[in-house]
Design an enzyme around this catalytic site. Structure first.
Site, mmCIF file in Angstrom:
data_model
loop_
_atom_site.group_PDB
_atom_site.id
_atom_site.type_symbol
_atom_site.label_atom_id
_atom_site.label_comp_id
_atom_site.label_asym_id
_atom_site.label_seq_id
_atom_site.Cartn_x
_atom_site.Cartn_y
_atom_site.Cartn_z
ATOM 1 N N HIS A 1 55.704 -25.800 3.534
ATOM 2 C CA HIS A 1 57.148 -25.950 3.392
ATOM 3 C C HIS A 1 57.844 -25.877 4.757
ATOM 4 O O HIS A 1 57.220 -25.594 5.783
ATOM 5 C CB HIS A 1 57.685 -24.868 2.459
ATOM 6 C CG HIS A 1 57.298 -25.084 1.024
ATOM 7 N ND1 HIS A 1 57.760 -24.282 0.012
ATOM 8 C CD2 HIS A 1 56.501 -26.017 0.434
ATOM 9 C CE1 HIS A 1 57.271 -24.702 -1.153
ATOM 10 N NE2 HIS A 1 56.492 -25.749 -0.918
ATOM 11 N N GLU B 1 59.939 -23.773 6.111
ATOM 12 C CA GLU B 1 59.930 -22.491 6.812
ATOM 13 C C GLU B 1 58.615 -22.284 7.561
ATOM 14 O O GLU B 1 58.596 -21.795 8.703
ATOM 15 C CB GLU B 1 60.139 -21.341 5.822
ATOM 16 C CG GLU B 1 61.482 -21.392 5.108
ATOM 17 C CD GLU B 1 61.422 -22.102 3.762
ATOM 18 O OE1 GLU B 1 62.123 -21.681 2.836
ATOM 19 O OE2 GLU B 1 60.660 -23.092 3.645
ATOM 20 N N ARG C 1 57.682 -53.359 0.354
ATOM 21 C CA ARG C 1 56.913 -53.998 1.434
ATOM 22 C C ARG C 1 57.770 -54.374 2.639
ATOM 23 O O ARG C 1 57.221 -54.640 3.706
ATOM 24 C CB ARG C 1 56.183 -55.232 0.892
ATOM 25 C CG ARG C 1 57.097 -56.284 0.300
ATOM 26 C CD ARG C 1 56.324 -57.281 -0.588
ATOM 27 N NE ARG C 1 57.216 -58.255 -1.202
ATOM 28 C CZ ARG C 1 57.910 -58.026 -2.317
ATOM 29 N NH1 ARG C 1 57.839 -56.843 -2.897
ATOM 30 N NH2 ARG C 1 58.678 -58.958 -2.829
ATOM 31 N N GLY D 1 66.506 -56.046 -16.544
ATOM 32 C CA GLY D 1 67.585 -57.012 -16.555
ATOM 33 C C GLY D 1 68.884 -56.487 -17.161
ATOM 34 O O GLY D 1 69.070 -55.282 -17.361
#
Length: 351
Positions: free
Chosen positions: A52, A54, A212, A289
């Site tokens: 993480h 920290e 891409r 769509g």
């Protein structure tokens, strides 16, 4: 002279965003270690399952500055974790390093943390200050916060429409937005956990649904295909990239394709969101769509919309245009001109 906590927290937020697209379902987090108004260490959560912010921050401190750690102030954009997950609790490390002061951007809504980190630090004699830049700290992790508080993925709707408000032509792939927009959309894809399209879009456009044209990871691909109409050699089924197919016939996995049978007792959208939540998918970019987009809108199950408006018209009366979705309860938050196109950004107004 008072310490400018906001200055160092802003740096934490900048660092945190380097993890965009790489750390989900964990949140993006940045950390800096400050000794006598000088930054001696920086770090951010770079990849899911790895150390993480920290940890990376403390590990970045040079040997010559190691002795200063326990006299330094640790700034972290999100409350330090207190539970064992893929990595040990960051609170344990902070206490072990004898850091006396921690400034946090905001609390962590995850049930295993949610204030417990701050309480543990205080119990060990650490001074905890904050929240600092709370609104900004929440904003960069809005997907994470939404997922844990609303119990569903964060939904972003996206479509491109012509000047005559058409999203396409029936049974024909057409290009509406410009090349600059295409690159930007691929960047958007890298920032979300998944991308979703409907049956007709998948059949007509045969999309790859990756990024891409941009850096960063490609999202998990999702497609609605109730009756399994997709051609087996389509990109979504045949290029060995992870894809979920929501259907009404079967539950099975073939290579990289997972077929997910929809729940009969729920609506299509509710089934997709419930399954995605159960599988820890924190955000979905819905690219079409028109029917699928309008379903999300009509049910009020969306959070942002990004509508790309072209100055061109389809203008061919022999071909049947597909009407663009109509937003409901939407608030315009920003507009952006990209080449010849304009992007309108909306948020859903809370009822």
């Amino acid at each position: 002279m008072p310490i400018n906590h906001e200055f160092y927290m802003q740096r934490c937020l900048q660092l945190a965003q380097n993890g965009a697209g790489w750390v989900a379902p964990n949140p993006m987090v940045g950390a800096v270690l400050v000794f006598q108004d000088q930054i001696i260490g920086e770090g951010y959560h770079a990849h899911y399952g790895e150390p993480h912010a920290e940890v990376n921050c403390i590990n970045s401190v040079s040997e010559s500055n190691k002795a200063k750690i326990q006299e330094a102030t640790l700034y972290v954009s999100l409350e330090p974790c207190v539970h064992f997950g893929k990595t040990p609790p960051c609170t344990n490390l902070i206490i072990a390093e004898k850091i006396k002061k921690v400034v946090i951007g905001c609390l962590d809504p995850f049930a295993e943390v949610n204030g417990k980190g701050a309480v543990k630090l205080k119990g060990a004699g650490v001074e905890v200050i904050g929240p600092v830049l709370e609104k900004e700290a929440i904003e960069i992790n809005k997907r994470f916060f939404h997922f844990h508080l609303k119990k569903r993925p964060y939904i972003i709707l996206k479509w491109a429409q012509t000047a005559d408000e058409l999203i396409g032509v029936q049974n024909k792939a057409i290009k509406i937005s410009n090349d600059y927009i295409q690159r930007l959309v691929h960047t958007w894809r890298s920032e979300e956990a998944a991308i979703l399209v409907g049956t007709q879009t998948a059949i007509t456009d045969n999309p790859q649904l990756n990024n891409r044209f941009s850096s960063g990871p490609s999202p998990l691909r999702m497609v609605v295909d109730r009756t399994l109409q997709l051609n087996p050699i389509s990109h979504l089924l045949n290029d060995q990239q992870p894809t979920w197919v929501f259907d009404t016939n079967k539950n099975e996995t073939k290579g990289a394709v997972r077929y997910v049978q929809l729940r009969e007792q729920q609506s299509l959208i509710e089934s997709i969101l419930q399954y995605s939540y159960d599988q820890q998918v924190q955000s979905i970019l819905v690219e079409g769509g028109a029917k699928l987009l309008q379903s999300f809108i009509s049910q009020g199950l969306w959070d942002e919309a990004r509508v790309i408006s072209s100055s061109h018209k389809i203008g061919n009366k022999k071909e049947k245009g597909v009407q663009a979705p109509q937003l409901l309860n939407a608030q315009l938050t920003n507009t952006e001109k990209v080449g010849t196109d304009i992007i309108h950004y909306y948020s859903r107004m809370q009822s």
